[in-house]
Design a protein around this motif. Structure first.
Motif, mmCIF file in Angstrom:
data_model
loop_
_atom_site.group_PDB
_atom_site.id
_atom_site.type_symbol
_atom_site.label_atom_id
_atom_site.label_comp_id
_atom_site.label_asym_id
_atom_site.label_seq_id
_atom_site.Cartn_x
_atom_site.Cartn_y
_atom_site.Cartn_z
ATOM 1 N N THR A 110 72.260 1.923 10.369
ATOM 2 C CA THR A 110 72.671 0.831 11.256
ATOM 3 C C THR A 110 72.211 1.081 12.684
ATOM 4 O OG1 THR A 110 74.614 0.428 9.862
ATOM 5 C CG2 THR A 110 74.644 -0.487 12.100
ATOM 6 N N LYS A 111 72.282 2.331 13.113
ATOM 7 C CA LYS A 111 71.909 2.687 14.481
ATOM 8 C C LYS A 111 70.668 3.579 14.476
ATOM 9 C CE LYS A 111 75.109 3.945 17.322
ATOM 10 N NZ LYS A 111 76.252 4.714 17.893
ATOM 11 N N PHE A 112 69.653 3.150 15.195
ATOM 12 C CA PHE A 112 68.426 3.947 15.314
ATOM 13 C C PHE A 112 68.733 5.340 15.865
ATOM 14 C CE2 PHE A 112 64.729 5.270 17.891
ATOM 15 C CZ PHE A 112 63.721 5.232 16.929
ATOM 16 N N SER A 113 69.643 5.420 16.806
ATOM 17 C CA SER A 113 69.955 6.704 17.444
ATOM 18 C C SER A 113 70.529 7.718 16.463
ATOM 19 C CB SER A 113 70.944 6.492 18.597
ATOM 20 O OG SER A 113 72.139 5.883 18.142
ATOM 21 N N ASP A 114 71.148 7.245 15.371
ATOM 22 C CA ASP A 114 71.722 8.167 14.391
ATOM 23 C C ASP A 114 70.665 8.959 13.627
ATOM 24 O OD1 ASP A 114 74.270 7.465 15.100
ATOM 25 O OD2 ASP A 114 74.632 6.164 13.366
ATOM 26 N N LEU A 115 69.419 8.485 13.651
ATOM 27 C CA LEU A 115 68.348 9.234 13.006
ATOM 28 C C LEU A 115 68.154 10.603 13.637
ATOM 29 C CD1 LEU A 115 65.759 6.335 12.679
ATOM 30 C CD2 LEU A 115 66.597 7.693 10.743
ATOM 31 N N TRP A 116 68.551 10.733 14.914
ATOM 32 C CA TRP A 116 68.262 11.943 15.678
ATOM 33 C C TRP A 116 69.506 12.784 15.924
ATOM 34 C CZ3 TRP A 116 63.671 11.408 14.462
ATOM 35 C CH2 TRP A 116 63.097 10.133 14.410
ATOM 36 N N VAL A 117 70.600 12.438 15.252
ATOM 37 C CA VAL A 117 71.801 13.269 15.284
ATOM 38 C C VAL A 117 71.551 14.459 14.361
ATOM 39 C CG1 VAL A 117 74.260 13.388 14.727
ATOM 40 C CG2 VAL A 117 73.310 11.319 15.804
ATOM 41 N N ILE A 118 71.581 15.645 14.894
ATOM 42 C CA ILE A 118 71.135 16.823 14.152
ATOM 43 C C ILE A 118 71.941 17.054 12.880
ATOM 44 C CG2 ILE A 118 70.970 19.353 14.299
ATOM 45 C CD1 ILE A 118 70.023 19.007 17.182
ATOM 46 N N SER A 119 73.208 16.722 12.904
ATOM 47 C CA SER A 119 74.042 16.938 11.724
ATOM 48 C C SER A 119 73.833 15.870 10.650
ATOM 49 C CB SER A 119 75.522 16.960 12.127
ATOM 50 O OG SER A 119 75.893 15.715 12.708
ATOM 51 N N ASN A 120 73.088 14.825 10.950
ATOM 52 C CA ASN A 120 72.942 13.686 10.038
ATOM 53 C C ASN A 120 71.799 13.923 9.051
ATOM 54 O OD1 ASN A 120 73.563 11.208 8.940
ATOM 55 N ND2 ASN A 120 72.455 10.026 10.483
ATOM 56 N N GLU B 57 68.221 6.823 5.152
ATOM 57 C CA GLU B 57 66.865 6.426 5.543
ATOM 58 C C GLU B 57 65.837 7.512 5.236
ATOM 59 O OE1 GLU B 57 64.597 4.451 9.403
ATOM 60 O OE2 GLU B 57 66.774 4.384 9.233
ATOM 61 N N ALA B 58 66.294 8.714 4.981
ATOM 62 C CA ALA B 58 65.388 9.838 4.730
ATOM 63 C C ALA B 58 64.816 9.753 3.313
ATOM 64 C CB ALA B 58 66.120 11.158 4.913
ATOM 65 N N GLN C 9 67.448 21.175 13.401
ATOM 66 C CA GLN C 9 67.197 19.752 13.188
ATOM 67 C C GLN C 9 66.129 19.552 12.118
ATOM 68 O OE1 GLN C 9 65.766 17.594 16.624
ATOM 69 N NE2 GLN C 9 66.039 15.599 15.653
ATOM 70 N N ASP C 10 66.436 18.763 11.100
ATOM 71 C CA ASP C 10 65.447 18.403 10.092
ATOM 72 C C ASP C 10 64.486 17.363 10.676
ATOM 73 O OD1 ASP C 10 66.826 20.065 8.394
ATOM 74 O OD2 ASP C 10 67.463 18.491 6.997
ATOM 75 N N THR C 11 63.332 17.233 10.059
ATOM 76 C CA THR C 11 62.385 16.201 10.460
ATOM 77 C C THR C 11 62.033 15.343 9.249
ATOM 78 O OG1 THR C 11 60.540 17.743 10.143
ATOM 79 C CG2 THR C 11 61.405 17.506 12.376
ATOM 80 N N TYR C 12 61.484 14.177 9.506
ATOM 81 C CA TYR C 12 61.142 13.242 8.436
ATOM 82 C C TYR C 12 59.638 13.227 8.206
ATOM 83 C CZ TYR C 12 65.727 11.408 9.910
ATOM 84 O OH TYR C 12 67.045 11.275 10.276
ATOM 85 N N ALA C 13 59.217 13.564 6.993
ATOM 86 C CA ALA C 13 57.817 13.347 6.639
ATOM 87 C C ALA C 13 57.591 11.876 6.324
ATOM 88 C CB ALA C 13 57.430 14.218 5.450
ATOM 89 N N ILE C 14 58.555 11.268 5.626
ATOM 90 C CA ILE C 14 58.541 9.829 5.364
ATOM 91 C C ILE C 14 59.973 9.328 5.451
ATOM 92 C CG2 ILE C 14 58.000 7.984 3.723
ATOM 93 C CD1 ILE C 14 55.925 9.724 2.432
ATOM 94 N N ARG C 15 60.178 8.252 6.190
ATOM 95 C CA ARG C 15 61.490 7.597 6.222
ATOM 96 C C ARG C 15 61.324 6.104 5.961
ATOM 97 N NH1 ARG C 15 62.791 5.425 11.435
ATOM 98 N NH2 ARG C 15 61.500 6.208 13.158
ATOM 99 N N LEU C 16 62.438 5.414 5.745
ATOM 100 C CA LEU C 16 62.385 4.059 5.215
ATOM 101 C C LEU C 16 61.721 3.057 6.166
ATOM 102 C CD1 LEU C 16 63.175 2.479 2.670
ATOM 103 C CD2 LEU C 16 65.331 1.893 3.793
ATOM 104 N N ALA C 17 61.967 3.151 7.457
ATOM 105 C CA ALA C 17 61.308 2.218 8.372
ATOM 106 C C ALA C 17 59.788 2.362 8.280
ATOM 107 C CB ALA C 17 61.782 2.446 9.800
ATOM 108 N N ASP C 18 59.329 3.568 8.058
ATOM 109 C CA ASP C 18 57.905 3.847 7.868
ATOM 110 C C ASP C 18 57.385 3.119 6.629
ATOM 111 O OD1 ASP C 18 55.365 5.030 7.793
ATOM 112 O OD2 ASP C 18 56.105 7.030 7.297
ATOM 113 N N THR C 19 58.097 3.231 5.502
ATOM 114 C CA THR C 19 57.631 2.581 4.274
ATOM 115 C C THR C 19 57.759 1.066 4.361
ATOM 116 O OG1 THR C 19 59.783 2.917 3.183
ATOM 117 C CG2 THR C 19 58.080 4.589 2.822
#
Length: 502
Positions: A258-268, A273-274, A395-405
């Motif tokens: 729902t919130k773009f900013s939540d993608l960058w919350v380290i605990s999330n 979306e991942a 912090q994890d990173t995204y190789a592919i996430r849903l907005a990308d696809t």
């Protein structure tokens, strides 16, 4: 994924690297030492340990100084190399100004992914003789093939002209391999991913298997591969399954946050979306003596992109760590994102804060005062464990996430039609932006803003033929800089041929 390290010689491996665990959410495997390959693979535990070793190479995305994210950002129009000075990372600076050559090209970008391919090949060769259930053999083999496809995809879109190695080879045999056409590499990637897709589970149980590949993840990767090949109808079909109804929940459970900013919350971690998530931990006790060597599992992007000497007089500002000032944001990206709701999650405007006296920092090389906020942790995120704190961010990173696809499917659909419009609208609506008419240009612009700093921009410019125009001022030469030079040390005494114009 935490693994003890042995450096493989070029693309051949005499020893299998065996290790301990695969991050905080993956299954734990106790260290087994470093036995010879012929003496290993006695049971499921040892086979699983070997599978973890294959997965470990995915960490190249964001661990070690020579990681994919900061390197690829530096070659784009959105970021500079930065750091402490022009000599702070010869490779990343050479890519930034298109002076890469066979001498300054960091070897790890070639060697690490071939190391992963070698590990996958050994596992695939040994699995039939392992004392374990057929069902688990089938799954392990599918994962190894998918990972081999992933590693070859990273290599073919950076170096293009590669040897195709599908079985274990000796170091001596490694000197005699020859390159095949990129089309042959892509055909093998497709084959590996199709075979993996046929047997992997739709989803994985995150508490016990978070980080392992699922059918949905492999379909997303296969769709991306098809898109790079120009097989747009096949790409769109794969992405349609992954994406489902735009804005809704797909058959694999993927859904835009729902919130773009939540993608960058380290605990999330492992959020909806991942799709392919690169795992990191603050518990690997990474230290300078083996940083980037394989045994470190921290996110290095975190320390690299933060401002040097950061301090705040306004205590309402975030208490960010002080970093090394790599990847300062260009004025071009700043201007493109200014006024966009994603700006505040993407860019930290320290220039303005310094001017107002609210905060201060020590400018690094190519300083703009703008920093990549997506990967800037707070001091409270610093590890309290062993090793060097700078190397142990989780912090994890995204190789592919849903907005990308979503955006890749809209592109594969030709940037036209009701579904392409709905996919673009869903990405924009998530951040409160109104609909704009769908087109390939609108999709490309949305990718730039949505995925800024995640390592996609350079590839997007190259594969769409825009790099020569957009990057001309940086020194990009058409017919040369679409690929990287093969490191000289990896050419010596082999039958490999250097890429054109290098």
């Amino acid at each position: 994924m935490k693994i003890k390290n042995i450096r493989y010689s070029f693309i051949a491996a005499g020893l299998l690297l065996l290790g301990s665990s695969c991050g905080e959410d993956f299954l734990t495997v106790e260290p087994k030492g470093l036995p010879l390959v012929d003496n290993y693979y006695k049971d499921e535990s040892e086979a699983f340990s070997a599978l973890v070793a294959v997965y470990d190479i995915m960490g190249k995305q964001s661990k070690g100084f020579e990681n994919m994210i900061t390197m690829l950002n530096a070659g784009s129009d959105d970021f500079y190399a930065g750091g402490g000075g022009p000599g702070d990372g010869a490779g990343i600076h050479a890519f930034d100004n298109y002076k890469l050559d066979k001498i300054n090209m960091p070897r790890s970008y070639w060697g690490d992914f071939f190391q992963g391919i070698a590990r996958a090949n050994i596992l695939l060769a040994k699995l039939p003789g392992v004392d374990m259930s057929d069902a688990k053999k089938t799954r392990f083999a599918a994962e190894a093939k998918a990972l081999r496809g992933y590693f070859y995809f990273e290599l073919v879109r950076t170096f293009k002209n590669l040897p195709l190695i599908l079985t274990p080879i000796s170091p001596a045999e490694g000197y005699n391999v020859t390159q095949v056409s990129p089309e042959e590499i892509y055909a093998q990637i497709e084959k590996d991913l199709m075979e993996a897709k046929a047997v992997l589970p739709n989803k994985v149980d995150v508490p016990t298997e978070g980080g392992r590949l699922s059918k949905g993840a492999v379909q997303a990767l296969l769709g991306k591969v098809y898109l790079y090949e120009g097989k747009n109808s096949l790409a769109a079909a794969e992405f349609a399954d992954v994406n489902g109804t735009p804005g809704g929940t797909s058959m694999y459970g993927y859904k835009l946050l729902t919130k773009f900013s939540d993608l960058w919350v380290i605990s999330n971690k492992f959020n909806s979306e991942a799709i392919i998530e690169i795992m990191h931990t603050d518990k690997s006790n990474a230290d300078w003596g083996f940083w980037g060597g394989g045994a470190d599992e921290g996110n290095s992007v975190n320390i690299m992109v933060g401002p040097r000497g950061y301090g705040r007089s306004d205590l309402t500002l975030p208490d960010y760590i002080s970093g090394w000032s790599f990847n300062p944001v260009t004025q071009s990206l700043y201007d493109a994102l200014k006024g966009d709701p994603r700006f505040n999650s993407t860019i930290f405007d320290l220039r303005a804060l310094k001017a107002s006296g609210a905060a201060d920092y020590a400018p690094g090389d190519q300083d703009t005062g703008y920093f990549l906020k997506k990967f800037m942790p707070l001091n409270s995120d610093t590890s309290t464990g062993g090793g060097a704190t700078a190397l142990n961010y989780k912090q994890d990173t995204y190789a592919i996430r849903l907005a990308d696809t979503y955006l890749m499917e809209a592109e594969a659909l030709g940037g036209t039609g009701a579904r392409a419009q709905a996919l673009l609208d869903a990405v924009r609506a998530r951040v409160g932006l109104a609909s704009v008419p769908v087109s390939l240009d609108a999709i490309a612009n949305e990718r730039r803003l949505e995925l800024a700093g995640e390592g996609h921009r350079w590839f997007d410019l190259v594969r769409t033929g825009k790099a020569a125009t957009v990057l001309a001022g940086d020194g990009f030469v058409a017919g040369k800089n679409e690929v990287w030079p093969i490191p000289q040390k990896d050419l010596e005494n082999t039958k490999l041929v250097q890429n054109p114009n290098y």
